[in-house]
Design a protein around this motif. Sequence first.
Motif, PDB file in Angstrom:
ATOM      1  N   ALA A 189       0.842  -1.196   0.000  1.00 60.18           N
ATOM      2  CA  ALA A 189       0.000   0.000   0.000  1.00 60.18           C
ATOM      3  C   ALA A 189       0.880   1.249   0.000  1.00 60.18           C
ATOM      4  CB  ALA A 189      -0.909  -0.006   1.219  1.00 60.18           C
ATOM      5  N   ASP A 190       0.751   1.987  -1.033  1.00 61.17           N
ATOM      6  CA  ASP A 190       1.477   3.254  -1.073  1.00 61.17           C
ATOM      7  C   ASP A 190       0.648   4.319  -0.372  1.00 61.17           C
ATOM      8  OD1 ASP A 190       3.637   2.350  -2.542  1.00 61.17           O
ATOM      9  OD2 ASP A 190       2.494   2.508  -4.420  1.00 61.17           O
ATOM     10  N   ALA A 191       1.334   5.194   0.277  1.00 58.33           N
ATOM     11  CA  ALA A 191       0.609   6.289   0.909  1.00 58.33           C
ATOM     12  C   ALA A 191       0.001   7.179  -0.167  1.00 58.33           C
ATOM     13  CB  ALA A 191       1.567   7.107   1.768  1.00 58.33           C
ATOM     14  N   ALA A 192      -1.248   7.492  -0.022  1.00 57.39           N
ATOM     15  CA  ALA A 192      -1.900   8.331  -1.031  1.00 57.39           C
ATOM     16  C   ALA A 192      -2.657   9.455  -0.344  1.00 57.39           C
ATOM     17  CB  ALA A 192      -2.864   7.494  -1.866  1.00 57.39           C
ATOM     18  N   GLU A 193      -2.593  10.584  -0.958  1.00 61.81           N
ATOM     19  CA  GLU A 193      -3.227  11.772  -0.377  1.00 61.81           C
ATOM     20  C   GLU A 193      -4.741  11.688  -0.494  1.00 61.81           C
ATOM     21  OE1 GLU A 193      -1.622  15.320   1.384  1.00 61.81           O
ATOM     22  OE2 GLU A 193      -0.482  14.289  -0.143  1.00 61.81           O
ATOM     23  N   GLU A 194      -5.444  12.005   0.526  1.00 62.48           N
ATOM     24  CA  GLU A 194      -6.905  12.033   0.472  1.00 62.48           C
ATOM     25  C   GLU A 194      -7.362  13.467   0.661  1.00 62.48           C
ATOM     26  OE1 GLU A 194     -10.109  10.863   2.373  1.00 62.48           O
ATOM     27  OE2 GLU A 194     -10.604  10.282   0.315  1.00 62.48           O
ATOM     28  N   ASP A 195      -8.662  13.711   0.394  1.00 67.14           N
ATOM     29  CA  ASP A 195      -9.199  15.082   0.376  1.00 67.14           C
ATOM     30  C   ASP A 195      -8.847  15.878   1.635  1.00 67.14           C
ATOM     31  OD1 ASP A 195     -12.432  13.700  -0.568  1.00 67.14           O
ATOM     32  OD2 ASP A 195     -10.393  13.321  -1.309  1.00 67.14           O
ATOM     33  N   ASP A 196      -9.101  15.248   2.776  1.00 67.97           N
ATOM     34  CA  ASP A 196      -8.976  16.034   3.992  1.00 67.97           C
ATOM     35  C   ASP A 196      -7.531  16.213   4.446  1.00 67.97           C
ATOM     36  OD1 ASP A 196      -9.925  13.320   6.237  1.00 67.97           O
ATOM     37  OD2 ASP A 196      -8.367  13.524   4.700  1.00 67.97           O
ATOM     38  N   GLY A 197      -6.592  15.750   3.601  1.00 65.63           N
ATOM     39  CA  GLY A 197      -5.197  15.993   3.930  1.00 65.63           C
ATOM     40  C   GLY A 197      -4.570  14.907   4.773  1.00 65.63           C
ATOM     41  N   LYS A 198      -5.405  14.058   5.365  1.00 66.87           N
ATOM     42  CA  LYS A 198      -4.819  12.982   6.163  1.00 66.87           C
ATOM     43  C   LYS A 198      -4.259  11.907   5.243  1.00 66.87           C
ATOM     44  CE  LYS A 198      -5.289   9.731   9.738  1.00 66.87           C
ATOM     45  NZ  LYS A 198      -6.015   8.717  10.396  1.00 66.87           N
ATOM     46  N   LEU A 199      -3.146  11.310   5.608  1.00 70.37           N
ATOM     47  CA  LEU A 199      -2.550  10.289   4.753  1.00 70.37           C
ATOM     48  C   LEU A 199      -3.369   9.014   4.818  1.00 70.37           C
ATOM     49  CD1 LEU A 199       1.272  10.618   5.313  1.00 70.37           C
ATOM     50  CD2 LEU A 199      -0.057  11.184   3.283  1.00 70.37           C
ATOM     51  N   LEU A 200      -3.734   8.545   3.648  1.00 69.30           N
ATOM     52  CA  LEU A 200      -4.355   7.231   3.575  1.00 69.30           C
ATOM     53  C   LEU A 200      -3.243   6.207   3.569  1.00 69.30           C
ATOM     54  CD1 LEU A 200      -7.221   7.119   0.960  1.00 69.30           C
ATOM     55  CD2 LEU A 200      -7.343   6.541   3.364  1.00 69.30           C
ATOM     56  N   GLY A 201      -3.494   5.067   4.088  1.00 68.41           N
ATOM     57  CA  GLY A 201      -2.470   4.029   4.030  1.00 68.41           C
ATOM     58  C   GLY A 201      -1.551   4.049   5.221  1.00 68.41           C
ATOM     59  N   ALA A 202      -1.641   5.092   6.025  1.00 65.47           N
ATOM     60  CA  ALA A 202      -0.902   5.042   7.273  1.00 65.47           C
ATOM     61  C   ALA A 202      -1.538   3.991   8.164  1.00 65.47           C
ATOM     62  CB  ALA A 202      -0.929   6.396   7.951  1.00 65.47           C
ATOM     63  N   ASP A 203      -2.825   3.829   8.004  1.00 63.24           N
ATOM     64  CA  ASP A 203      -3.500   2.740   8.686  1.00 63.24           C
ATOM     65  C   ASP A 203      -3.527   1.552   7.737  1.00 63.24           C
ATOM     66  OD1 ASP A 203      -4.119   4.467  10.831  1.00 63.24           O
ATOM     67  OD2 ASP A 203      -5.739   5.297   9.609  1.00 63.24           O
ATOM     68  N   ALA A 204      -3.868   0.415   8.255  1.00 64.88           N
ATOM     69  CA  ALA A 204      -3.876  -0.761   7.385  1.00 64.88           C
ATOM     70  C   ALA A 204      -4.765  -1.806   7.984  1.00 64.88           C
ATOM     71  CB  ALA A 204      -2.464  -1.310   7.237  1.00 64.88           C
ATOM     72  N   SER A 205      -5.065  -2.799   7.152  1.00 69.02           N
ATOM     73  CA  SER A 205      -5.759  -3.928   7.750  1.00 69.02           C
ATOM     74  C   SER A 205      -4.747  -4.702   8.581  1.00 69.02           C
ATOM     75  CB  SER A 205      -6.424  -4.788   6.679  1.00 69.02           C
ATOM     76  OG  SER A 205      -5.538  -5.043   5.643  1.00 69.02           O
ATOM     77  N   HIS A 206      -5.246  -5.418   9.527  1.00 67.17           N
ATOM     78  CA  HIS A 206      -4.388  -6.015  10.539  1.00 67.17           C
ATOM     79  C   HIS A 206      -4.858  -7.440  10.829  1.00 67.17           C
ATOM     80  CE1 HIS A 206      -1.466  -5.939  13.674  1.00 67.17           C
ATOM     81  NE2 HIS A 206      -2.332  -5.952  14.679  1.00 67.17           N
ATOM     82  N   ALA A 207      -4.020  -8.201  11.486  1.00 71.77           N
ATOM     83  CA  ALA A 207      -4.394  -9.557  11.854  1.00 71.77           C
ATOM     84  C   ALA A 207      -3.811  -9.898  13.207  1.00 71.77           C
ATOM     85  CB  ALA A 207      -3.882 -10.545  10.811  1.00 71.77           C
ATOM     86  N   TRP A 208      -4.563 -10.651  13.993  1.00 73.43           N
ATOM     87  CA  TRP A 208      -4.063 -11.089  15.279  1.00 73.43           C
ATOM     88  C   TRP A 208      -4.653 -12.451  15.617  1.00 73.43           C
ATOM     89  CZ3 TRP A 208      -7.162  -6.906  14.301  1.00 73.43           C
ATOM     90  CH2 TRP A 208      -8.445  -6.889  14.857  1.00 73.43           C
TER      91      TRP A 208
END
Lengths: 317, 847
Positions: free
Chosen positions: A235-254
Motif C-alpha cells: 500500500a502506497d501512501a496516497a493523499e486524500e481530500d482532507d489531507g490525512k494520509l491514507l495508508g498510514a492505517d492498514a488492515s491487521h491480523a491477530w
Amino acid sequence: VTAKQPATQPAPLRYRIRHLTVYDYGSEVVHSHQLLQLTPRTIAHQRCLAHSLTVRPQPALRSERIDAFGNRLTRLELDRPHGRLEVDAQMEVELLPRAAAEADDTLPWEQLREALRYSAQPLPAETLEALRFRCESPHVRIKATLAEFATDCFTADRPVLAAAEALMHKIHAEFTYAPGETTIATPLMQLHEERRGVCQDYAHFMISCLRSYGLSARYVSGYLRTEPVCMPADADAAEEDDGKLLGADASHAWVSVYAPPFGWVELDPTNDRLAGVDHVTLAWGRDFGDVSPLRGVILGGRAHQLEVSVKVEPLTS
Amino acid sequence: MADPGGEILAASAAGSVVDEPAEEAPAAPAADPLGTYTGDARRYDELLDRSGSLRPHWEPLIARLAADGPDAAKRGVELARRLVIENGVTYNVYADPQGKDRPWTLDPLPLLISASEWRRIEAGVAQRARLLNALVADLYGPQQMLAEGRIPPELPFGHPNFLWPCHGLKPRGGTWLHVYGVDLARAPDGRWWVLGDRAQTPSGPGYALENRQIVARVYPELIKEMDIRPISGYFTALRENLLGAGAAVPDDGSESPLAVVLTPGPFNETYFEHAYLARQLGLPLVEGHDLTVRADTVFLKTLSGLRRVHAVLRRLDDDFCDPVELRADSTLGVPGLLGAVRAGRVMVANGLGTGVLESAAWLGFMPSAAEALLDESLQLPSVATWWCGEKPALEYVLRHLDRLVIKPTFPNQRFEPVFGRDLSPEARVRLMARLRTRPYAYVAQERLSFSQAPVWRPSATPELAARALGIRVYAVATAAGYAVMPGGMARIASDTAVDVVSTQRGGGSKDIWVLNGSTAVNVDDPHDDEQLARMPVRHDELPSGLVENLFWLGRYAERCEDKTRLLRATFAVRADLQVWDPALDSCHRFGVLDEEEEPVASLFDGEMPLGLPADLKRLAWCAARCRSKLSAEHWRSVSVLQRQLHEAAVVQAEPRETLDRLLLALASFAGFMLDDMTQDDGWRIMILGRSLERMHFLATLLTQVLETEDEPRRGLLDWLLDVGGSTITYRTRYLAAPRLASVIQLLVFDESNPRSLSFHWRAVRKTLVQLAASLGGAVEDVMEDSIHRLSAAGLAPLEDKSDSGLAARRELASALAALELATGKLSDRLGMRHFSHTDLDVKMVAM
C-alpha cells in the motif's frame, strides 16, 4: 512498531473506517468473480453502526451470506469489460471495553488439551466450536519443532492464557517486523527459520505454536487504530481530500486463543499486547485463507496494479 | 472404541509362495487346466474349497478351459493383451515414449462370484453408500455425529477435503454421494471386508466396462452359457442420474438437460478413463476452462455459444473445483461453481466436499454411525482399524506395532504406509515418537490375508497360478436408492505373497463375473454391454476447448510435416555447398537447426524450442487433448511418431532415413485426419488450422528465398521444390530444369497442386463460408487483400537480370510477407470467435 498497554477507557469508542481497494488492470478484464469479507462482525464488544460497500463498475451480481464461522461474505460477479475495479468499504463501529480475562484463572494448558481430546463422549457446543480451530489448516502447521520453539512458555500446569501471553512476548521479541519480505505463500517453516514477517505471519506462527500444543487458536482479521502501525507491503501512501494520509492505517491480523473459563481471548503478537478498543474485528477463521478481505478470479487483465488504502479515524461524539 | 472386530484375522505370513504344492492339498478333479494350482491354507481360495475341490460355480469355466486346451488359452491371453493395446487402455494416456505410458494389464480369466454371495455384497455396498451419504450430510449440516461423540471432530476438521465453504449447503434431493466405489477383500474366513471407501471421484467404472468388453470377446460363448449379469445398467443409471431427476432442470421442460464430465486434463493418471467414460455416457468431456459461471448458472462454452449445464460429473478433486471459494491456487477449476451449487442451479456429482470421507480413519467409526444415522447394524465389516487419536487405541497400536500397518489419517500427509514388522529398531523408535506427537494423524490397520484366485501366468503354454486379489465395487444413486454394479474390477497383486494391490504399483486387473443364479431370464440385455458405446454426443455440445485443440492439432500436424520436409531436403543437398548454405540458413531461421550446433545433433535436440522434437511433442500433447475425437488407430499413430523420433535420437541415426520414416508416419497421421474423423465444425476448424499453417510456412519460405539479392540458382530451386513437396508435379508438368517463374507458378498459383498456396487459400475460403453458414456471423475476409495483391504480382519479370527483375522479386516477397501476416491475423480472429479463453488469473489481496 511500538508496544503499548491496552487502553482502558470506560466509554465506548467510535471509529469511522474506510478501506479502499483499487485494481488497475494492464488490459481489459472481461469477466470476474470476487469474494469480499469487508463487513465488521457484531459481537459482545463491537457494534457495527453503519456500513456501505461501493463497487465500481457496477457488478452484474452481488449477493451476501454468512459463512460457517459467522462472517459476512459478499460475492460479486462482473461481466462487462473493465480496466479498473474499485471496492470502497466504509463503516462505523462502536467498541466497548472487553470482558476482563484473568490469565491466572484460566485452565492449566495440559488440562485444556486433555479436555479437547476425543473421548467418545458428547461434546458441549462451545468445545465443538473450539475444535474447529485445533487442526492443521492451509496456512497453519503442527510440528514438533514449533512446540519446541514455545517450550519455555508451556511450563507445567501453567494457565493457558499465561502460556499464550508468554508465547506472544517471545514471538514479539524474537521476530523482526519486515514489511515486503514475505507473502501469503511464504511457508510457515521458513518463518520459523528466518523470523521475519508482517502481522499475518506473526499470527500464523503463533497459531501454529498453540495448535502444536493441542490448543485451539483462530485467526482474526480487522483493523488497528493509527498507531502502532502495521503497514501492508504494497500500500502506497496516497493523499486524500482532507489531507490525512491514507495508508498510514492498514488492515491487521491477530490471534484468538480458546482460554476457558473466559472463552476466546485475543492477543496481538505484532504489537505484543492483548487486543483492546483499538482492534476492530472484521472476520475470523482457521487462518488467513478463511478471511481474506478480497479475493477473486478474473478473465483477462494481464499484469495489474493494486492499491489498498485504509483509514481508521476515531470519532468524537 | 474404534476396533470393530475382535475376531480378526490371522496376519499373513511373509514370503509364502502360493504356487508351490502345499503339504496336503489333494489334486483337483479337473486336473487338466488347473495344472499345479493349489490352495493356500492361510488364504481363502476363490476357486477351490478347503478339501481342494472346485467350487461349483467355477465348474463350467474350468470345464470349458479343459475342453479348449492350452492353445486356446494362449490365444485368449494374446487376444486380451492385443485388445488392451489397441483400445489404447493405457494407465496414462500421454504418449511419452520414455515411460509413464504403461499398458494396463488385464488377465482375461474372470473372477466368478455366485449369485447368493453377490446378494450379500450388493446389500452391504448399497447400505454403506446410504450410510456415507447420510454421514457427509451430517458433517456439512448439524454435525450431530460429532456432538454426540460418535465421531472424533478431528477426522473432518483436520481433513484437507473438509470444505468449510460447503457447510450449510443442501444439494438437490439431499444426495451428496452419486457414485461410490468400495474396495473389498475376502478374509480367510470367507467374509468380504471393507478396505476403504472411494467417495470423491471413484475411478474405475470405465475400466470395468472396458474389461468386460474385452473379456466378452475372449470368452464370447462362455459369458452367455454361464448367464453372467451385464454391467451396462450401471452406466444407464448414472446417465439417468445426471440427466434425469437429480439434474437441475426446470420442471417446465423449457430446457433439455446437459451434463458434462469434468476432468483435470490429460496429465491426470486416469485421464483415459475420463475420456472413455465420457464417450460411454455420451457426455462431453470438458476441462475447467471450458465452463463458465454467470449469474450462478454454469455454462459450457461451445462452438455455437454458451450452453447451460445442468449436471457435472466431476473427476476433479473437490478442493480444486472452484478457485474463488476453495483452493485459490487451482487453475483446473471453475470459478463460481460453488455459488451455482449453493443456488441449486447445477448438480455436481459427487457433491463438493465428499472427499472428506476418504480416510482409513473413518472405518472404525462406521458401526456406531450406522446405528445412529440409519438405525441399522452395519452389514459389511471393515478391516480392523485403530485411529490413534484415541488414547486406548494409541496404546494398543504402540504395543502391537508388529501386527499392524500404519497409515496417514489425511491424504495430504507425506507419509507412506509402513508395516510395523518391517521397521529397523531405529525406524521403529522414530515412528513411535511420531505417533505420540500427533496421534490423530495416524491410523493402524490389521493386516489382512487376501483371498487368492487363478490368473494366467504367461509362458510358452499358459498355466494357472494363484494371485491375491481385492475387488472394487461400484454403486450409483437412483430414484429407488443405490444400485450396485453387478461386477466391477478385481485388482490382482503383482506377485503371489503380496497383499497390497494397486494399479499404480504394477499388478493388474480382472473382470468380475456375477452369476445370475435365478431361473428367470436376465432383466438386462447382455448385449447392452457392447451397445453402450453408441450413445452419441450432440453436435451442438462441442466444447470450445476441444475445438481449440483440434485447430492446433491441425496446425502442428502440418508444421511437423513442413519441418520434416525442410530438413530432409536440406540434408539431401549437404554435398552441394552453394545450395547447402542458403538451405541451412533457412533451417536456422525456422529454428529447426541451431547455428552453434552440429546439424545432425541439432536435429535431435529436444531442447530447441522450435525444433522438430519439440513440435512433435506438442503434436502429441494436442492429440492427447483431442483423444475423444480420435480413433484407436489414429491415436496409435501418435505414439508411433514419438517412438520413431526417440529411437532415432538414441542411436543418432542417419538423418535422411529417419526423416523419410517420420514423413511416412506423419502422412499416415494426416490420412487419419482426413478420412477417419467425423466431419463436423470441429473437424472443419482443424482442417482450417492445417491450411493456415501450410500457407504460413510456404509464404515464409518463399519470402526468405526471394528476399536475397540474386536470382535463386537452379540447385536452390530444386531444393525449394523438394521442401514444397512438389518435385514430381513439377517434372510431370514442365519436363525441364526448374526456372524461378514456373516454380513460383507451381508453388503459389497452381490450384491443382495440393501443396500450393492458392489450393489452400481456396480451401480456407470454402471452409470459412461453411462455418459462417453453420455458426452464424460474417465470413472472415482478412486474407483477401493480400491474396489480391499477390495475384497482381507479375511472374514474367522475375527472371530479369536487370533491376526490374530484382524489383519484381522484392514485390512478390513483400506480397508473400503480407499473406503470411494475414494468416496470423485470421488465426487470432478464429481464436477470439470460437475458442475458450484460458488466460485465467487468480488474484488475491494479501492483507
